[in-house]
Write an enzyme that holds these catalytic residues in place. Structure first.
Site: not given
Length: 771
Positions: A132-133, A293, A295-296, A320-321, A324, A343, A400, A408
């Site tokens: 959804c992002q 890679g 999605m959080e 990384h996730e 988040h 980010e 997008d 980041y």
């Protein structure tokens, strides 16, 4: 009362209208048609009197109902479709807090990725997952699709019983459908028998609940033949139910619980963020088509299978996730113009976690790789410097399309600059206070800077905050990392320019990140013989680490070392992660003298559309589908699609002749396919929402007639042709009689034969129409 007090250029959410607080969803997943039929009970923060706007994209709205009485409720969809925002759903409220929406998704819904059985590991059952992002939740259900609107939700997913579901929410129940339960959301108001679908044999209902408010882009689910492995008291690793995949994933992420413990332990600087608020931290390894890679999604992080490298280094993506969970999920950027707040903070936090778990040298390597990536992004956006800023202006811009490493890495550099200025202990205290103050809220850059200045007196005199957040490029006080390992790797990369390949003892301890940094610091192009020699010694083209493999293959392409083109093709067909696809395709097509490479890229891209492991990203797939349908096409016509139901569209498709195809696609994507061709004359039709009729026959009236019959039977006078191109000429709605009365080939031959047999025939008379 919580109201919209901000402007989001990517949402119809309107100032002074209430914010949505809760959505209850009933979703029937129809795998054969790649659609979802659903009901959404929308609840807002307070009673409201006046217009209320929601975002939708490619949704069919069947009805809007009063939440109590289930009587019809006024509603309307905007007549035009914005290529970025979609359509606005207007539901005027009369001192109401809740209402029901009945809807169906489109097979082309941008948030849904439907996989056929051949595209899965087991190849036995279909699979679907969401992404959804940034602004794609609106293609699953109507919502205020802005990160500034945080919602709680409950979702009941009706799925085939041989499959199971996971979600970014607490799992409540798995049960059989209950006859009559759909009546509470007015299922009889669909134009098909929804109750029979819901209660059909072989169906099961999975129920989930999210009681903490999240932005809509974190709404996520996946349905397929799933299994799991326990790797800690709060962590399961889910994947398709293939023992080898599950075991490899469990082994790769066995240290996840330790990461959570290290972050939460109350001692010294490691106590970064405070309590973990989400109870579970489960992981789902998706099929290869997943474009990112990770999605959080809270409670259920989605991961690409490319992070399973066999050496536990894939846990960095998990780091990384995990980060988040505080920065992004707890505190969220208010709009995508402030994406760095998600980010940049998360990249900083990730590197602090890595420093604790894997050591300072590895953290420094990560910073070095990021520094290199940031400089490459500056080159990418040299002609559009707006997107080298932290705070950007995105009116009329699809987020997008400008996704990059800038938020980041420049965001990380900004926070790292503050840490260096005030010291790590003081910055840690600031971080904890920041998270405590703003958790479960969405904020903008100005709110952060105000909080920073209030809590770090004098910081605005020590650091140029405006330059960092609103200036272009990399500020002069950004910092390239310094460590012995980082320096050694960069030095060895520089020596490669002189023809020296690292000795085995120099790289004995290297893992993926070291090789990635080394490869990214090599010259853009070297002699093919050097590429071959490097690979002969270290077999980088065979690496299981895609970061290493793709970096090496880029070098091979840029050096025109064609020995590796078969491996390039294989890689492009077996992974879906955009981080790997984009640089390889760009390397193939950019620059002079690349005719052979361009042919390869086009062929591979075309073949990848039907390659079993993954489908091509939807935008590119749609453009290619239009181009394919234009081959041997005699007429292309646009039909007003708005208001057609999914069932009507399916019935229409079945009624068409075999040589006529019907496609629903965004105007922007169709125009991209026809630009510069004879079909460009269709430009006047590029408004509203269209279905596109491709006629692959010279029998034009016969191709148009089935739609006219369908239009009359279904009383779809509003869904008329909006235009067509035939033999390079544009025909408007008023010109269609000429197309529909055009003689068939048989009629032409009959007329020609009759003329030949008649007295005094002249070719000139016939072709000027005087006979």
């Amino acid at each position: 009362m919580s109201v919209v007090d901000f402007v989001d250029p990517h949402s119809y959410a309107s100032a002074c209208q209430p914010l949505t607080t809760h959505i209850t969803l009933f979703l029937y997943l129809d795998f054969p048609t790649c659609t979802i039929h659903g009901a959404a009970l929308v609840t807002v923060s307070d009673e409201h009197n006046g217009p209320f706007f929601l975002d939708t994209r490619s949704l069919t709205i069947h009805q809007v109902l009063n939440a109590q009485t289930l009587a019809s409720h006024p509603w309307s969809l905007s007549p035009t479709v914005d290529p970025i925002k979609g359509q606005r759903l207007d539901v005027p409220l009369n001192n109401e807090r809740a209402f029901l929406i009945l809807f169906s998704t489109s097979p082309s819904a941008s948030a849904l990725q439907w996989l056929s059985p051949p595209q899965t590991f087991n190849k036995a059952h279909p699979f679907v997952y969401t992404q959804c992002q940034s602004i794609h939740a609106r293609s699953i259900f109507p919502c205020q699709d802005t990160p500034g609107a945080r919602i709680c939700y409950k979702a009941s997913l009706n799925i085939p019983s041989q499959l199971s579901a996971v979600m970014s929410a607490q799992h409540v129940d798995r049960r059989a459908p209950v006859p009559g339960e759909t009546k509470k959301f007015g299922s009889n108001r669909f134009n098909f028998d929804f109750e029979s679908l819901w209660c059909a044999e072989g169906r099961v209902v999975e129920v989930f609940e999210m009681n903490q408010p999240i932005p809509p882009y974190l709404f996520a689910f996946a349905v397929g033949e799933l299994g799991f492995r326990e790797v800690g008291p709060r962590t399961r690793v889910y994947a398709e139910s293939v023992p080898a995949v599950l075991d490899a994933a469990a082994l790769e992420f066995a240290g996840t619980e330790e990461m959570i413990r290290q972050v939460m332990i109350i001692k010294q600087a490691e106590k970064l963020f405070g309590d973990y608020e989400w109870e579970r931290f489960d992981l789902l390894v998706l099929p290869p088509s997943f474009p990112y890679g990770g999605m959080e999604n809270p409670r259920m992080v989605f991961l690409t299978p490319t992070v399973i490298k066999g050496d536990a280094t894939g846990a960095q993506v998990v780091a990384h996730e995990l980060a988040h969970s505080w920065t992004g999920n707890l505190i969220t950027n208010q709009t995508n113009e402030h994406f760095w707040l998600n980010e940049g903070f998360t990249t900083y936090a990730e590197r602090r976690i890595v420093e604790v778990v894997q050591g300072e040298d590895i953290a420094a390597l990560n910073i070095g790789i990021g520094w290199r990536g940031l400089n490459e992004e500056m080159e990418r956006f040299k002609d559009n410097l707006e997107f080298t800023k932290l705070k950007t202006k995105q009116e009329g811009v699809d987020p997008d399309d400008v996704y990059s490493e800038v938020p980041y890495e420049k965001g990380f550099q900004f926070l790292w600059r503050i840490e260096r200025e005030i010291g790590r202990p003081a910055f840690d205290e600031f971080l904890k206070k920041y998270i405590t103050t703003f958790k479960f809220k969405s904020i903008d850059t100005e709110t952060f800077l105000k909080f920073l200045v209030e809590n770090v007196p004098g910081i605005e005199k020590q650091i140029d905050l405006e330059l960092w957040t609103e200036g272009t490029g990399i500020p002069p006080d950004a910092y390239e990392p310094v460590s012995s390992v980082y320096t050694k790797i960069v030095s060895l990369a520089n020596e490669f320019k002189l023809g020296k390949i690292p000795r085995e003892d120099e790289v004995a301890d290297w893992k993926g990140q070291e090789w990635e940094l080394y490869l990214e610091n090599l010259p853009k192009s070297v002699e093919a013989s050097q590429v071959l020699a490097l690979d002969e010694r270290y077999r980088l083209s065979e690496s299981k680490d895609y970061e290493v493999k793709v970096a090496f293959l880029q070098l091979a392409i840029l050096s025109k070392c064609r020995d590796y083109y078969s491996e390039v093709e294989k890689t492009l067909k077996e992974v879906g992660r955009m981080k790997y696809l984009r640089p390889l395709y760009i390397a193939l097509v950019q620059g002079a003298g690349k005719e052979e490479e361009k042919i390869l890229a086009k062929r591979v891209f075309s073949e990848a559309r039907d390659w079993p492991p993954f489908p091509v990203p939807k935008k590119e797939q749609t453009v290619e589908a239009v181009k394919t349908n234009l081959e041997n096409c005699f007429l292309l016509a646009a039909i007003k699609y708005e208001g057609l139901t999914v069932k009507q569209f399916q019935d229409l498709r079945r009624s068409l002749p075999e040589n006529t195809k019907l496609l629903v696609a965004k105007n922007t994507l169709v125009y991209k396919a026809i630009e510069g061709t004879k079909w460009e004359a269709l430009k006047p039709c590029m408004t509203g929402m269209n279905a596109w009729l491709f006629v692959h026959s010279e029998e034009i009236p016969a191709a148009i007639k089935p739609y006219r019959t369908f239009q009359k039977e279904k009383k779809l006078e509003e869904n008329d042709f909006t235009g067509a191109v035939f033999e390079g000429k544009f025909y408007g709605p008023g010109d269609f009689k000429a197309l529909e009365s055009m003689p068939t080939r048989a009629e032409l031959y009959a007329k020609l034969l009759g003329a030949l047999q008649g007295p005094g025939f002249g070719f000139g008379e016939y072709f000027t129409g005087s006979s």
